[in-house]
Design a protein around this motif. Structure first.
Motif, PDB file in Angstrom:
ATOM      1  N   PHE A 116       0.824  -1.210   0.000  1.00  0.00           N
ATOM      2  CA  PHE A 116       0.000   0.000   0.000  1.00  0.00           C
ATOM      3  C   PHE A 116       0.855   1.256   0.000  1.00  0.00           C
ATOM      4  O   PHE A 116       0.570   2.207  -0.733  1.00  0.00           O
ATOM      5  CB  PHE A 116      -0.932  -0.010   1.214  1.00  0.00           C
ATOM      6  N   ARG A 117       1.888   1.287   0.818  1.00  0.00           N
ATOM      7  CA  ARG A 117       2.724   2.492   0.914  1.00  0.00           C
ATOM      8  C   ARG A 117       3.478   2.733  -0.389  1.00  0.00           C
ATOM      9  O   ARG A 117       3.600   3.880  -0.851  1.00  0.00           O
ATOM     10  CB  ARG A 117       3.702   2.390   2.084  1.00  0.00           C
ATOM     11  N   GLU A 118       4.019   1.670  -0.991  1.00  0.00           N
ATOM     12  CA  GLU A 118       4.786   1.853  -2.224  1.00  0.00           C
ATOM     13  C   GLU A 118       3.901   2.353  -3.363  1.00  0.00           C
ATOM     14  O   GLU A 118       4.275   3.284  -4.087  1.00  0.00           O
ATOM     15  CB  GLU A 118       5.454   0.534  -2.605  1.00  0.00           C
ATOM     16  N   LEU A 119       2.729   1.755  -3.517  1.00  0.00           N
ATOM     17  CA  LEU A 119       1.841   2.209  -4.581  1.00  0.00           C
ATOM     18  C   LEU A 119       1.280   3.595  -4.294  1.00  0.00           C
ATOM     19  O   LEU A 119       1.068   4.391  -5.212  1.00  0.00           O
ATOM     20  CB  LEU A 119       0.705   1.203  -4.760  1.00  0.00           C
ATOM     21  N   ARG A 120       1.043   3.879  -3.025  1.00  0.00           N
ATOM     22  CA  ARG A 120       0.525   5.200  -2.631  1.00  0.00           C
ATOM     23  C   ARG A 120       1.570   6.286  -2.874  1.00  0.00           C
ATOM     24  O   ARG A 120       1.250   7.386  -3.350  1.00  0.00           O
ATOM     25  CB  ARG A 120       0.144   5.144  -1.153  1.00  0.00           C
ATOM     26  N   ASP A 121       2.822   5.989  -2.544  1.00  0.00           N
ATOM     27  CA  ASP A 121       3.899   6.981  -2.663  1.00  0.00           C
ATOM     28  C   ASP A 121       4.487   7.061  -4.064  1.00  0.00           C
ATOM     29  O   ASP A 121       5.197   8.018  -4.389  1.00  0.00           O
ATOM     30  CB  ASP A 121       5.018   6.665  -1.665  1.00  0.00           C
ATOM     31  N   GLY A 122       4.246   6.024  -4.891  1.00  0.00           N
ATOM     32  CA  GLY A 122       4.794   6.028  -6.244  1.00  0.00           C
ATOM     33  C   GLY A 122       6.265   5.708  -6.313  1.00  0.00           C
ATOM     34  O   GLY A 122       6.936   6.058  -7.289  1.00  0.00           O
ATOM     35  N   VAL A 123       6.790   5.014  -5.301  1.00  0.00           N
ATOM     36  CA  VAL A 123       8.202   4.645  -5.290  1.00  0.00           C
ATOM     37  C   VAL A 123       8.392   3.471  -4.334  1.00  0.00           C
ATOM     38  O   VAL A 123       7.664   3.343  -3.341  1.00  0.00           O
ATOM     39  CB  VAL A 123       9.084   5.840  -4.869  1.00  0.00           C
ATOM     40  N   THR A 124       9.323   2.589  -4.629  1.00  0.00           N
ATOM     41  CA  THR A 124       9.583   1.457  -3.751  1.00  0.00           C
ATOM     42  C   THR A 124      10.247   1.931  -2.460  1.00  0.00           C
ATOM     43  O   THR A 124      10.783   3.042  -2.384  1.00  0.00           O
ATOM     44  CB  THR A 124      10.487   0.415  -4.433  1.00  0.00           C
ATOM     45  N   GLY A 155      13.620   3.316  -2.592  1.00  0.00           N
ATOM     46  CA  GLY A 155      13.761   4.533  -3.384  1.00  0.00           C
ATOM     47  C   GLY A 155      14.351   4.334  -4.763  1.00  0.00           C
ATOM     48  O   GLY A 155      14.579   5.308  -5.491  1.00  0.00           O
ATOM     49  N   ARG A 156      14.568   3.090  -5.172  1.00  0.00           N
ATOM     50  CA  ARG A 156      15.251   2.837  -6.444  1.00  0.00           C
ATOM     51  C   ARG A 156      14.306   2.794  -7.653  1.00  0.00           C
ATOM     52  O   ARG A 156      14.735   3.054  -8.778  1.00  0.00           O
ATOM     53  CB  ARG A 156      16.023   1.516  -6.358  1.00  0.00           C
ATOM     54  N   THR A 157      13.073   2.410  -7.418  1.00  0.00           N
ATOM     55  CA  THR A 157      12.158   2.227  -8.545  1.00  0.00           C
ATOM     56  C   THR A 157      10.932   3.106  -8.393  1.00  0.00           C
ATOM     57  O   THR A 157      10.235   3.035  -7.371  1.00  0.00           O
ATOM     58  CB  THR A 157      11.705   0.751  -8.635  1.00  0.00           C
ATOM     59  N   LYS A 158      10.674   3.928  -9.404  1.00  0.00           N
ATOM     60  CA  LYS A 158       9.469   4.737  -9.390  1.00  0.00           C
ATOM     61  C   LYS A 158       8.294   3.918  -9.923  1.00  0.00           C
ATOM     62  O   LYS A 158       8.465   3.099 -10.830  1.00  0.00           O
ATOM     63  CB  LYS A 158       9.664   6.004 -10.229  1.00  0.00           C
ATOM     64  N   LEU A 159       7.140   4.161  -9.351  1.00  0.00           N
ATOM     65  CA  LEU A 159       5.962   3.374  -9.676  1.00  0.00           C
ATOM     66  C   LEU A 159       4.811   4.290 -10.069  1.00  0.00           C
ATOM     67  O   LEU A 159       4.758   5.451  -9.661  1.00  0.00           O
ATOM     68  CB  LEU A 159       5.531   2.531  -8.461  1.00  0.00           C
ATOM     69  N   LYS A 160       3.878   3.743 -10.827  1.00  0.00           N
ATOM     70  CA  LYS A 160       2.625   4.439 -11.087  1.00  0.00           C
ATOM     71  C   LYS A 160       1.694   4.181  -9.913  1.00  0.00           C
ATOM     72  O   LYS A 160       1.659   3.075  -9.364  1.00  0.00           O
ATOM     73  CB  LYS A 160       1.992   3.940 -12.383  1.00  0.00           C
ATOM     74  N   SER A 161       0.927   5.192  -9.544  1.00  0.00           N
ATOM     75  CA  SER A 161      -0.018   5.039  -8.434  1.00  0.00           C
ATOM     76  C   SER A 161      -1.420   4.798  -8.982  1.00  0.00           C
ATOM     77  O   SER A 161      -1.823   5.423  -9.966  1.00  0.00           O
ATOM     78  CB  SER A 161      -0.022   6.294  -7.556  1.00  0.00           C
ATOM     79  N   PRO A 162      -2.177   3.895  -8.358  1.00  0.00           N
ATOM     80  CA  PRO A 162      -3.553   3.640  -8.798  1.00  0.00           C
ATOM     81  C   PRO A 162      -4.482   4.771  -8.385  1.00  0.00           C
ATOM     82  O   PRO A 162      -4.088   5.696  -7.663  1.00  0.00           O
ATOM     83  CB  PRO A 162      -3.907   2.333  -8.092  1.00  0.00           C
ATOM     84  N   SER A 163      -5.734   4.685  -8.784  1.00  0.00           N
ATOM     85  CA  SER A 163      -6.687   5.765  -8.523  1.00  0.00           C
ATOM     86  C   SER A 163      -7.204   5.760  -7.090  1.00  0.00           C
ATOM     87  O   SER A 163      -7.681   6.777  -6.600  1.00  0.00           O
ATOM     88  CB  SER A 163      -7.871   5.661  -9.493  1.00  0.00           C
ATOM     89  N   GLY A 164      -7.132   4.629  -6.400  1.00  0.00           N
ATOM     90  CA  GLY A 164      -7.637   4.536  -5.031  1.00  0.00           C
ATOM     91  C   GLY A 164      -6.702   5.196  -4.026  1.00  0.00           C
ATOM     92  O   GLY A 164      -5.570   5.569  -4.345  1.00  0.00           O
TER      93      GLY A 164
END
Length: 386
Positions: free
Chosen positions: A290-298, A301-310
């Protein structure tokens, strides 16, 4: 004309008693007891040990109320469990606000424990958290002011006997704390009916040529959602009547794991589910996702992620873990495992079937699949994602 305090108090007390009787459920048997029932022993112990000054009609001093929310150990060894894990200063500001003539607005994104804090503040201050107005798009003005018993009204005309007091009116008469949930979801014209109550501390009843004046101890706690800005934005006149406290998301993973574990344990006991510590590793995994997807990063701190709409809030993490424990208890060996939480996480992440599913699949393949010790979780998520 001002309504005598004794008359207003009698009306409010009668309404409260009726509500309890109609419920027909003792605090011990309720599926979700009110805070003042669930933590009655802690409140009693705090009251016995509390020798500090108390504002008018408060059950506890401001110091004791803050201790009830944040937890601590009393001189007699009684342990007060934390109800809110977060900066103590925020709770102190909230409690201090209630001791003044300013109303309190708890603001934050979904899942930051606004309702939870509101309920426990009311329980500690007034001993009653049930004087509640639930805000929705259809909340009428009667819910904030008062309504009428139309059988009495038609038979005898406007009278005190025909008047049905709102929770706010009862709180004013008794000098207690009223709660307004989801204030920004209430239509703007209904919101504005609060202005006179909060500024003048009075509620006119023009049909009777009377008014109810708030007695000392009365105050209001409102909650509002950061994501709801623009739904029914508060007018500047109304916003000025509140002191706003913003409740943040948990600052660290450990703090969020602690919050989830505590709440799941409390909920689980009421449902006879296995103890949460048996699944602490899975709780930490859910919080991490939840935290990684919410923050948009692992986390590293090495990998940026897309965040979902929720929102992927702490409250949703609690729900996922609780549902997982129920699965483990009724269809497993009682121990929380990856397969028990996978479907719940998928449901929380994929709110938009098109966009969010892409985000989830990318996260599974680029992060979860490569993470040490997460193979079972990866397989479980793949199975429910097909």
């Amino acid at each position: 004309m001002t309504v005598p305090e004794t008359t207003a108090t009698t009306t409010a007390t009668t309404a409260t008693t009726t509500t309890t009787a109609v419920g027909g459920t003792s605090g011990a048997e309720a599926l979700r007891p009110h805070a003042e029932d669930a933590f009655a022993d802690e409140l009693k112990a705090l009251a016995a040990a509390d020798d500090r000054p108390r504002p008018a009609r408060w059950r506890l001093s401001p110091w004791a109320v803050a201790t009830y929310l944040q937890g601590g150990t009393l001189p007699d060894g009684t342990v007060i469990t934390p109800k809110y894990v977060g900066p103590r200063r925020l709770i102190e500001v909230a409690v201090t606000t209630l001791a003044t003539d300013r109303a309190l607005l708890l603001l934050g994104v979904p899942g930051t424990a606004k309702t939870w804090v509101s309920e426990h503040l009311a329980a500690a201050v007034s001993g009653d958290s049930t004087l509640l107005v639930q805000g929705t798009a259809g909340t009428p003005e009667e819910a904030v002011r008062y309504g009428w018993n139309y059988a009495q009204l038609l038979a005898h005309g406007p009278s005190r006997d025909a008047l049905v007091p709102s929770p706010l009116m009862r709180a004013m008469a008794d000098g207690m704390t009223a709660r307004v949930e989801e204030l920004t979801r209430i239509p703007a014209d209904v919101q504005d009916s609060l202005i006179t109550i909060l500024s003048e501390k009075t509620l006119p009843i023009p049909e009777l040529g009377q008014e109810v004046q708030a007695v000392r101890g009365f105050n209001v706690i409102a909650t509002a959602n950061d994501r709801d800005r623009g739904v029914n934005e508060l007018s500047s006149a109304l916003r000025r009547r509140f002191n706003t406290v913003v409740l943040p998301l948990p600052a660290t993973p450990d703090a969020e794991v602690d919050i989830v574990s505590r709440r799941v344990d409390q909920i689980g006991r009421s449902l006879d589910l296995p103890a949460a510590p048996e699944g602490l590793a899975e709780i930490r995994r859910v919080v991490t996702v939840f935290r990684e997807l919410r923050d948009g990063v692992t986390t590293d701190g090495r990998t940026k992620l897309k965040s979902p709409s929720g929102t992927l809030s702490t409250a949703e993490a609690i729900s996922v873990v609780t549902n997982g424990l129920a699965l483990a208890a009724h269809f497993g060996d009682g121990i929380l495992r990856p397969g028990d939480v996978a479907a719940g996480i998928l449901g929380a992440v994929v709110r938009d079937p098109a966009a969010d599913r892409v985000v989830w699949q990318e996260y599974l393949e680029t992060v979860v699949r490569e993470r040490d010790g997460w193979k079972d979780f990866y397989r479980a998520c793949r199975e429910v994602s097909v």
